[in-house]
Design a protein around this motif. Structure first.
Motif, PDB file in Angstrom:
ATOM      1  N   ASP A 143       0.841  -1.193   0.000  1.00 10.96           N
ATOM      2  CA  ASP A 143       0.000   0.000   0.000  1.00 10.96           C
ATOM      3  C   ASP A 143       0.879   1.246   0.000  1.00 10.96           C
ATOM      4  O   ASP A 143       1.607   1.476   0.964  1.00 10.96           O
ATOM      5  N   PRO A 144       0.825   2.050  -1.042  1.00 12.67           N
ATOM      6  CA  PRO A 144       0.124   1.843  -2.304  1.00 12.67           C
ATOM      7  C   PRO A 144       0.842   0.783  -3.164  1.00 12.67           C
ATOM      8  O   PRO A 144       2.045   0.581  -3.034  1.00 12.67           O
ATOM      9  N   ILE A 158      -3.471   1.434 -10.037  1.00 16.17           N
ATOM     10  CA  ILE A 158      -3.006   1.846  -8.713  1.00 16.17           C
ATOM     11  C   ILE A 158      -4.020   1.357  -7.684  1.00 16.17           C
ATOM     12  O   ILE A 158      -5.227   1.526  -7.863  1.00 16.17           O
ATOM     13  N   ILE A 160      -4.835   1.736  -3.623  1.00 11.60           N
ATOM     14  CA  ILE A 160      -4.537   2.510  -2.411  1.00 11.60           C
ATOM     15  C   ILE A 160      -5.448   2.012  -1.299  1.00 11.60           C
ATOM     16  O   ILE A 160      -6.674   1.948  -1.478  1.00 11.60           O
ATOM     17  N   PHE A 165      -7.836   2.606  -7.173  1.00  7.77           N
ATOM     18  CA  PHE A 165      -7.829   4.071  -7.232  1.00  7.77           C
ATOM     19  C   PHE A 165      -8.152   4.470  -8.664  1.00  7.77           C
ATOM     20  O   PHE A 165      -7.395   4.183  -9.589  1.00  7.77           O
ATOM     21  N   VAL A 273       3.570   8.895  -6.647  1.00  7.20           N
ATOM     22  CA  VAL A 273       2.706   8.034  -5.823  1.00  7.20           C
ATOM     23  C   VAL A 273       3.417   7.499  -4.586  1.00  7.20           C
ATOM     24  O   VAL A 273       2.761   7.148  -3.615  1.00  7.20           O
ATOM     25  N   ASP A 274       4.755   7.427  -4.575  1.00  9.64           N
ATOM     26  CA  ASP A 274       5.506   6.827  -3.473  1.00  9.64           C
ATOM     27  C   ASP A 274       4.939   5.459  -3.094  1.00  9.64           C
ATOM     28  O   ASP A 274       4.531   5.229  -1.962  1.00  9.64           O
ATOM     29  N   GLN A 276       4.616   1.442  -2.127  1.00  6.83           N
ATOM     30  CA  GLN A 276       5.415   0.462  -1.396  1.00  6.83           C
ATOM     31  C   GLN A 276       6.019  -0.549  -2.373  1.00  6.83           C
ATOM     32  O   GLN A 276       7.163  -0.960  -2.203  1.00  6.83           O
ATOM     33  N   ARG A 309      13.888   3.635   2.432  1.00  2.00           N
ATOM     34  CA  ARG A 309      12.521   3.988   2.047  1.00  2.00           C
ATOM     35  C   ARG A 309      12.285   3.613   0.582  1.00  2.00           C
ATOM     36  O   ARG A 309      11.511   4.244  -0.115  1.00  2.00           O
ATOM     37  N   ALA A 310      12.962   2.593   0.130  1.00  2.00           N
ATOM     38  CA  ALA A 310      12.905   2.244  -1.290  1.00  2.00           C
ATOM     39  C   ALA A 310      11.582   1.586  -1.637  1.00  2.00           C
ATOM     40  O   ALA A 310      10.892   1.028  -0.788  1.00  2.00           O
TER      41      ALA A 310
END
Lengths: 350, 350
Positions: A143-144, A158, A160, A165, A273-274, A276, A309-310
């Motif tokens: 998520d996302p 996508i 979310i 989404f 979107v950053d 996961q 945080r990749a």
């Protein structure tokens, strides 16, 4: 190119949102597939046939005939269709798609609903595949989650908070049309230098045709041996992959360039979107070894990210079933009274 | 360049989620601003001062002194900080920002919380501005809403369903770093050909410096008159705007190129998010007439959209207050028990 995804769906899937029977379709340019499934995404029986090329009426007739075989007693409580975008899931319209010649503003959901005498729902095949991969595939609980299908074209979806989404008009996740190079070629929708114009199977094939026409393929190389004999098939992505695996330098460079463009596309998606996890599916994943290293390299060079945080990049797990599984899960959400699903299916978007 | 947004906040705002007093900050590279506000986004009293350049400890000391003036009795129930990204809102960390020299992995929320002896919360200034514009500005009730600040750099934020969309690590909406041109210049974070490298105030200034250094600015033109006298200030976006308004062909072309790049960037954002509305804020909106026509032209040529499903593009309404208003609304959500806000502030993201 055929989808020759090696990975299979995992045997264990999360508990179904619903055990209700649903009828689902995956309408592609080449194959029309149908399944009786449950709302938890399990496919109970499947059929497939070449997609009728005579237009919407012939496709709807074929869909209805498949329903008669898969669900002769009309037990299915919901009907879902995965189709190539761009489309409007709220209005149930196929807006335009290069994969179905001549289709424009076709009310496919209403046409099938009338034929089956019950409501039918339509969504983008790649968007539904995203839902499938997030609940039953390679992006479990991410998520996302962002999904891209790398095939003749490039589509995306996508998820979310576990839900599709859609954006405002059901057009979110049209990730093949993010723009990467103002001097690049046009895609089939006319977008210059978009991801699809640089990294799709069509882009690879077009590049090979151009190289053959201009003498860019040296005689005696694997590409020349595969592509130039009289009667040889026009070059396509599987041919390029075969040549690359025989060591063809031109084909290897073409896959590297596609991977480089894909990495920059993923960097843009990550900046927006950053996610996961990004899951990559579609036929080109059969050539994963030929482009993924270049993708990883350009992604590392260009993404706004930090080591801890990749974004994880995974290969899809559901293969050809992703659209059907996603459509079944979407119908399960609708039947389970997910507050988002009926609203999405019923409310006006404009 | 100074933010010379002409538009003001509308007088009427939606009912506040909370009337509770909150203390909010907007930390910029040039100005540090603070306000006593309420959770409905109303700014009750404001202070500003030049941002201390000696590093985090000096900034926190200045913030604490401002709190002593704005809220001497410590009535504020929540403390929110808007700061330049990229940052981690969950951990309260400023990760890295070219606008604050030498800041890297600074636990700003914890440092200010310790100084004020109550919890403080940190988020990206552009992300909070997005929330402000969606509830009290130019994008009222738009869903999804995308906000971009066009200033020295380019930042952004996304609001979905009325709530901030953070992505997995609080890095969603870093829209300055979507990639548009593999042959473009590097931005301050080293991303070649990203939106910020092509359309920010820094990009315009760098382009002018390069043209001056290489003889690309013809003698006698408005740009030459403004930039080349001994002692003239280094070129910046306001200088280019002034030259363009005097008819300088070089400066007019530079703004057109920036607008063209911005239009392609918006097309990529639309393909990904399908927003109802995009709001554009920041200092460069003072030169709106100089780049917006080129932006609209390239957007129309490249976006995946349909006439009756278009994304509205609006100029921001909150001006310099956007970050403070957004921070106050974010704190209001937290105090009102919005299920998303406390979770966002408290739960681990990794």
């Amino acid at each position: 190119m055929p989808d020759h995804n090696a990975a299979q769906a995992p045997a264990a899937r999360p508990d179904p949102a619903s055990a209700a029977p649903v009828l689902v379709y995956d309408l592609g340019g080449t194959w029309l597939r149908a399944a009786l499934a449950d709302g938890g995404g399990r496919l109970l029986a499947q059929l497939r046939q070449p997609t009728p090329q005579e237009g919407p009426a012939a496709v709807v007739a074929a869909m209805a005939a498949m329903a008669g075989k898969l669900d002769p007693d009309g037990r299915a409580l919901a009907v879902g269709i995965a189709a190539p975008g761009p489309l409007d899931p709220v209005a149930g319209l196929v807006l335009q798609t290069p994969h179905l010649k001549g289709w424009r503003d076709v009310p496919l959901a209403a046409l099938l609903g009338a034929a089956l005498e019950r409501p039918a729902h339509l969504h983008n095949d790649a968007t539904l595949a995203a839902l499938g991969e997030s609940r039953a595939g390679a992006g479990l609980a991410a998520d996302p989650l962002v999904y891209l299908t790398l095939s003749t074209g490039i589509g995306g979806g996508i998820v979310i908070g576990g839900r599709l989404f859609d954006g405002r008009h059901g057009l979110a996740g049209e990730l093949g049309h993010i723009l990467l190079d103002p001097t690049g070629p046009d895609c089939v929708l006319g977008h210059r230098g978009c991801l699809e114009s640089l990294a799709s199977g069509t882009a690879l094939a077009r590049r090979a045709r151009a190289a053959l026409a201009t003498g860019g393929i040296a005689p005696g190389t694997p590409m020349a041996e595969l592509a130039t004999p009289a009667g040889a098939r026009p070059p396509d992505a599987p041919m390029l992959a075969e040549a690359a695996r025989r060591g063809d330098a031109w084909a290897l460079a073409a896959f590297r360039d596609a991977g480089d463009a894909l990495g920059r596309g993923l960097a843009s998606i990550i900046a927006t979107v950053d996610p996961q996890t990004i899951v990559l599916g579609g036929g080109l994943t059969g050539a994963w070894d030929l482009w993924a290293p270049a993708m990883a390299q350009s992604l590392a060079a260009t993404a706004v990210t930090w080591p801890d945080r990749a974004c994880a990049i995974h290969r899809a797990a559901l293969g050809d079933d992703a659209g059907l599984v996603g459509a079944a899960l979407w119908m399960g959400d609708l039947l389970a009274g997910d507050p988002a699903a009926p609203q999405r299916a019923a409310s006006p978007s404009r």
